[in-house]
Write an enzyme that holds these catalytic residues in place. Structure first.
Site, PDB file in Angstrom:
ATOM      1  N   SER A 129       0.815  -1.223   0.000  1.00  0.00           N
ATOM      2  CA  SER A 129       0.000   0.000   0.000  1.00  0.00           C
ATOM      3  C   SER A 129       0.844   1.266   0.000  1.00  0.00           C
ATOM      4  O   SER A 129       1.896   1.329   0.649  1.00  0.00           O
ATOM      5  CB  SER A 129      -0.885  -0.009   1.248  1.00  0.00           C
ATOM      6  OG  SER A 129      -1.396   1.281   1.492  1.00  0.00           O
ATOM      7  N   GLU A 131       0.173   3.688   1.665  1.00  0.00           N
ATOM      8  CA  GLU A 131       0.224   4.160   3.060  1.00  0.00           C
ATOM      9  C   GLU A 131       1.602   3.921   3.663  1.00  0.00           C
ATOM     10  O   GLU A 131       1.988   4.572   4.629  1.00  0.00           O
ATOM     11  CB  GLU A 131      -0.846   3.454   3.898  1.00  0.00           C
ATOM     12  CG  GLU A 131      -2.232   4.039   3.768  1.00  0.00           C
ATOM     13  CD  GLU A 131      -2.359   5.441   4.360  1.00  0.00           C
ATOM     14  OE1 GLU A 131      -1.949   5.643   5.505  1.00  0.00           O
ATOM     15  OE2 GLU A 131      -2.857   6.325   3.658  1.00  0.00           O
ATOM     16  N   TYR A 153      -1.759   0.168  10.609  1.00  0.00           N
ATOM     17  CA  TYR A 153      -2.021  -0.507   9.333  1.00  0.00           C
ATOM     18  C   TYR A 153      -0.797  -0.424   8.425  1.00  0.00           C
ATOM     19  O   TYR A 153      -0.357  -1.420   7.850  1.00  0.00           O
ATOM     20  CB  TYR A 153      -3.232   0.147   8.660  1.00  0.00           C
ATOM     21  CG  TYR A 153      -3.412  -0.226   7.208  1.00  0.00           C
ATOM     22  CD1 TYR A 153      -3.986  -1.436   6.837  1.00  0.00           C
ATOM     23  CD2 TYR A 153      -2.995   0.645   6.191  1.00  0.00           C
ATOM     24  CE1 TYR A 153      -4.143  -1.777   5.499  1.00  0.00           C
ATOM     25  CE2 TYR A 153      -3.159   0.313   4.853  1.00  0.00           C
ATOM     26  CZ  TYR A 153      -3.730  -0.899   4.513  1.00  0.00           C
ATOM     27  OH  TYR A 153      -3.881  -1.243   3.190  1.00  0.00           O
TER      28      TYR A 153
HETATM   29  O1  G4F Z   1     -10.660   6.866   2.301  1.00  0.00           O
HETATM   30  P1  G4F Z   1      -9.681   6.786   3.387  1.00  0.00           P
HETATM   31  O2  G4F Z   1     -10.135   6.176   4.660  1.00  0.00           O
HETATM   32  O3  G4F Z   1      -8.410   6.048   2.790  1.00  0.00           O
HETATM   33  P2  G4F Z   1      -6.865   5.982   3.247  1.00  0.00           P
HETATM   34  O4  G4F Z   1      -6.715   6.201   4.700  1.00  0.00           O
HETATM   35  O5  G4F Z   1      -6.088   6.892   2.346  1.00  0.00           O
HETATM   36  O6  G4F Z   1      -6.495   4.462   2.955  1.00  0.00           O
HETATM   37  C1  G4F Z   1      -6.972   3.750   1.818  1.00  0.00           C
HETATM   38  O7  G4F Z   1      -6.002   3.772   0.794  1.00  0.00           O
HETATM   39  C2  G4F Z   1      -4.777   3.110   1.086  1.00  0.00           C
HETATM   40  C3  G4F Z   1      -3.876   3.215  -0.134  1.00  0.00           C
HETATM   41  O8  G4F Z   1      -3.164   4.408  -0.062  1.00  0.00           O
HETATM   42  C4  G4F Z   1      -5.053   1.653   1.454  1.00  0.00           C
HETATM   43  F1  G4F Z   1      -3.892   1.037   1.761  1.00  0.00           F
HETATM   44  C5  G4F Z   1      -5.988   1.600   2.630  1.00  0.00           C
HETATM   45  O9  G4F Z   1      -6.293   0.246   2.916  1.00  0.00           O
HETATM   46  C6  G4F Z   1      -7.270   2.329   2.268  1.00  0.00           C
HETATM   47  O10 G4F Z   1      -7.899   1.626   1.211  1.00  0.00           O
HETATM   48  O11 G4F Z   1      -9.143   8.255   3.757  1.00  0.00           O
HETATM   49  C7  G4F Z   1      -8.610   9.121   2.758  1.00  0.00           C
HETATM   50  C8  G4F Z   1      -8.396  10.483   3.376  1.00  0.00           C
HETATM   51  C9  G4F Z   1      -7.628  10.456   4.695  1.00  0.00           C
HETATM   52  O12 G4F Z   1      -6.657  11.466   4.663  1.00  0.00           O
HETATM   53  C10 G4F Z   1      -8.667  10.793   5.765  1.00  0.00           C
HETATM   54  O13 G4F Z   1      -8.160  11.485   6.896  1.00  0.00           O
HETATM   55  O14 G4F Z   1      -9.660  11.051   3.689  1.00  0.00           O
HETATM   56  C11 G4F Z   1      -9.598  11.675   4.958  1.00  0.00           C
HETATM   57  N1  G4F Z   1     -10.947  11.747   5.500  1.00  0.00           N
HETATM   58  C12 G4F Z   1     -11.617  12.912   5.776  1.00  0.00           C
HETATM   59  N2  G4F Z   1     -12.814  12.640   6.297  1.00  0.00           N
HETATM   60  C13 G4F Z   1     -11.742  10.722   5.831  1.00  0.00           C
HETATM   61  C14 G4F Z   1     -12.922  11.272   6.329  1.00  0.00           C
HETATM   62  N3  G4F Z   1     -11.565   9.381   5.742  1.00  0.00           N
HETATM   63  C15 G4F Z   1     -12.583   8.567   6.135  1.00  0.00           C
HETATM   64  N4  G4F Z   1     -12.433   7.230   6.011  1.00  0.00           N
HETATM   65  N5  G4F Z   1     -13.751   9.077   6.637  1.00  0.00           N
HETATM   66  C16 G4F Z   1     -13.990  10.431   6.762  1.00  0.00           C
HETATM   67  O15 G4F Z   1     -15.041  10.865   7.223  1.00  0.00           O
END
Ligand code: G4F
Length: 325
Positions: A129, A131, A153
């Protein structure tokens, strides 16, 4: 006929990969963890198609159970193994670090041990990933960028990634890792930010929801389409020499930009519906991910077909269709 074994079959990537491999004439063995609810929505279309189901076998398995993983490889003798199983939510990994590490890190170790003992001629794909780049401000991030993981993670993924390279070099195994940047689709889990936004926008449009709570809108991600990314996984295992590849679009956008595209497309006003909830911020945020997919393009001939705006719109449209059906 080649046999592929996929861990994490009921996830977004597992389901798209199963579609791809079945279309290529593979026999697919999908490994599913037992859950009290069925949770096979993403692969139900396979069960409903008599041609596809003939070559598809859903089996129970668990990344915490070495004996089970050994038995599955002995029984099915796969030609290709795709290790996609994970607790993949970064925010949740801060709450359940031990469970995340067990599945992502130790689970990969268990599967690698079974693989090298039972079917070392097979080819192995590891879901690494972006990440793993975490705190590293250097960008764009490539295969040579230093890994600085910033969540339980990402630490677990980094362990698994390093272990795969170690097994490749130590035992001469055909193991390739795809360092995938964020990849989304209508099958994306509803708690990841893109799907949370498209689903909420569709529900607001239909009068089923009146607000959307989000965390950090300034984080930047390199978002591609999951259906494109599983093609890169398969391409890696068709190479003579195993290697690691960044899979990304080479474009980065803020969460706010994604929100703006979706709300504009839906004809909704962000200020009216979107609220910030501090509890959705992470103890440690990864501020910017931007991948350099040059190696995947040059060596695999892989390129993303779906771009940012098109992706956001197609996800919203699918969520809306799901509600008016
Ligand atoms: O959609 P996210 O939760 O994805 P994140 O953390 O980037 O991770 C995903 O991608 C990775 C690959 O780079 C994978 F390895 C991992 O398994 C997963 O699929 O969050 C994306 C961004 C973050 O910066 C978070 O802080 O969105 C921001 N965010 C803002 N509000 C939020 C929210 N994320 C989530 N989940 N929920 C919110 O309400």
């Amino acid at each position: 006929m080649k046999t592929a074994l996929i861990t994490g079959i009921t996830g977004q990537d597992g389901s798209y990969l199963a579609d791809l491999l079945l279309s290529k004439g593979y026999k697919v063995v999908g490994v599913k963890r037992r859950t009290s609810l069925i949770s096979t929505d993403r692969i139900d279309h396979v069960f409903n198609d008599p041609d596809l189901i003939m070559n598809f076998n859903l089996v129970y398995g668990n990344m915490n159970d070495s004996g089970c993983l050994h038995r599955l490889l002995i029984e099915h003798q796969p030609d290709e193994i795709y290790n996609l199983a994970a607790q993949s939510h970064v925010r949740v990994s801060f709450d359940t670090p031990e469970e995340t590490t067990e599945i992502v890190a130790m689970g990969t170790l268990r599967l690698l041990e079974a693989y090298r003992n039972i079917c070392p001629e097979a080819k192995f794909y590891q879901a690494s990933s972006s990440e793993m780049f975490g705190d590293n401000p250097e960008n764009p991030q490539s295969e040579a960028t230093r890994l600085m993981p910033a969540s339980p993670y990402a630490c677990a993924k980094t362990y698994a990634h390093n272990l795969c390279r170690n097994y490749r070099e130590s035992y001469g195994l055909h193991i390739s890792s795809g360092i995938l940047f964020n990849h989304e689709s209508p099958r994306r889990g509803e708690t990841f930010v893109t799907r949370k936004i498209t689903r909420a926008a569709a529900r607001i449009k239909m009068g089923l929801q009146d607000s959307l709570y989000l965390g950090n809108l300034d984080a930047k991600r390199d978002w591609g389409f999951a259906g494109d990314y599983v093609e890169a996984m398969w391409m890696m295992l068709q190479q003579e020499v195993p290697d690691d590849y960044v899979v990304a679009t080479g474009e980065t956008h803020t969460v706010k930009e994604f929100l703006e595209v979706v709300f504009k497309h839906a004809g909704l006003d962000i200020d009216e519906y979107v609220k910030i909830d501090e509890r959705l911020f992470r103890p440690h945020e990864v501020p910017l991910l931007l991948g350099d997919p040059t190696k995947a393009k040059e060596k695999l001939g892989w390129e993303p077909k779906t771009r940012f705006e098109g992706l956001a719109k197609l996800m919203y449209d699918a969520d809306l269709r799901g509600l008016v059906r």
